[in-house]
Design an enzyme around this catalytic site. Sequence first.
Site, mmCIF file in Angstrom:
data_model
loop_
_atom_site.group_PDB
_atom_site.id
_atom_site.type_symbol
_atom_site.label_atom_id
_atom_site.label_comp_id
_atom_site.label_asym_id
_atom_site.label_seq_id
_atom_site.Cartn_x
_atom_site.Cartn_y
_atom_site.Cartn_z
ATOM 1 N N VAL A 1 -0.243 -2.251 -7.426
ATOM 2 C CA VAL A 1 0.691 -1.947 -6.344
ATOM 3 C C VAL A 1 1.645 -0.886 -6.873
ATOM 4 O O VAL A 1 1.776 -0.675 -8.075
ATOM 5 C CB VAL A 1 1.475 -3.196 -5.875
ATOM 6 C CG1 VAL A 1 0.545 -4.171 -5.176
ATOM 7 C CG2 VAL A 1 2.174 -3.873 -7.040
ATOM 8 N N SER A 2 2.367 -0.223 -5.968
ATOM 9 C CA SER A 2 3.158 0.950 -6.360
ATOM 10 C C SER A 2 4.532 0.628 -6.887
ATOM 11 O O SER A 2 5.196 1.490 -7.448
ATOM 12 C CB SER A 2 3.287 1.910 -5.159
ATOM 13 O OG SER A 2 2.003 2.336 -4.744
#
Length: 532
Positions: free
Chosen positions: A19-20
């Site tokens: 995930v970012s």
Amino acid sequence: MTNKNIEQGDTRAVIYCRVSSTKQKTEGSGLEGQEHRCRQYAAAQGYEVEAVFPDDASGGGDFMKRPGMVALLTYLDAQPDKDYVVIFDDLKRFARDTEFHIKLRREFLQRDARIECLNFKLDDTPEGKFVETIFAAQGELEREQNRRQVIQKMKARVEKGYYVFHPPVGYRYAKDRIHGKLLVRDEPVASIIAEALESYASGRLASQSEVMRFFESKPDFPKSSDDGSVRITKVREILERPTYAGYVEAPNWGVSLRKGHHEPLISFATHERVQERLKGNANAPARKDINKDFPLRGFVLCDDCGEPMTSCWSKGRNKPYAYYLCDTRDCVSKRKSIPRADIENGAEAILRSLQPATQLFDLVRAMFIDVWEMRLTEARSARKTLESQIKDIDGQTEALLDRIVEASSPSVIQAYEARIEKLERQKIRLSEHAAQIVPPKGRLEEFIEHALTFLGNPWFLYEKGGFAFKRTVLKLAFAEPLRYSRDGGYRTAKITFPFKVLADFSTQKCDLVEPRGIEPLTSSLRTTRSPN
């Protein structure tokens, strides 16, 4: 690449999911969802999952900046004799940068590792590589577009006067009904920082090292390490931030300094004084032993040489003893100790003697009111002058903006922009000064009460106050440092003007005027008054 393990049905697999941001990791189920889908895929293909490598950082497209990806490559390097399948949920999780996508593919190829994606069929044919490159380029485009949109939104917020970055120490974000996400004071750290900035601006904290020790002495201030220390770089960052004065800026985005919507901890004038001291501060840090044990250190002078006395603790047979002494070379009193009680009891006696007679307070109050009214008139006139100067700055700024439009040389435009920025800072200073120069209603009574409390009994404030307050009382009560002789004690103290005036009133012989007045007696005979 060998397919030996695949033919035997014991294919080993590792899962990569990403995930970012940490927020997506903690507030959502992105990593868990990706891992679950990848495990389902591995089970359907008959793969044995040996390890999962998660990442909660984008790395800006560079896979070597992702801890999880680095760990995955290291894991493969540690077992070169084994073949692995690397499973990931989406092509965007692999790399959102065309250049790094190709490099990462090469890294896995060198390790004989095959990659499989749940929603994209990877094909080593020329057509498959072309389509894969197009998808990677599309992911890079989306990433850059998202980045641009985020920056544009953040820049617009800063232009409107909102702070949009990670909250500086002393502040936190809170939801506001009107402003949305807004910086608010984070107590008690906010008050600690405000005191440090005010003290550094006034010179009470003479250096950045003293500010650092001040922060370290406060248990509530967040420390840089477990040993309770604060980094000097953090001190410098706090001293330079205009955010604490209620202003925001984003130089990298071309957003100049402007008034923010959050509550300031200090005035802009104080912030400017801090910056001036940072540019030209050459003061040595104060000694650590100047503390509450010796409040008169540096304020009492040796009468023989006129230099400030120092102080020390001397170890006795049963307990330590406190002394003041002169440490000046060639002084006849050099290193001749004077008990602390002699120095401090004498100074306290002088402060006690400054208490004026009670009947003088009405006269002093009337004098304060007269001076206040005079200064209030002057302040209103000064505010008009400041407002006129602000209008003049606006005119200069408009003229410079017109010149920028007409200019073609980058160096000339840059010079104009620097001049505009300087004028804007000057305008901020003048605007703040104009807003504060005329005191609000009720300030007179507040001012008089504090002033009369000090004039009425400076000893009481000295006795009840802390170390810094004691030093302030001494500076307000005495025009010059006190001189002390080892043989004769304190010399005549030079007190400040208010106490000198009150002392003069107290020593004058004053009698009440008789009811009949002070005019000469006149005859009791009837007289005729002339019309003229």
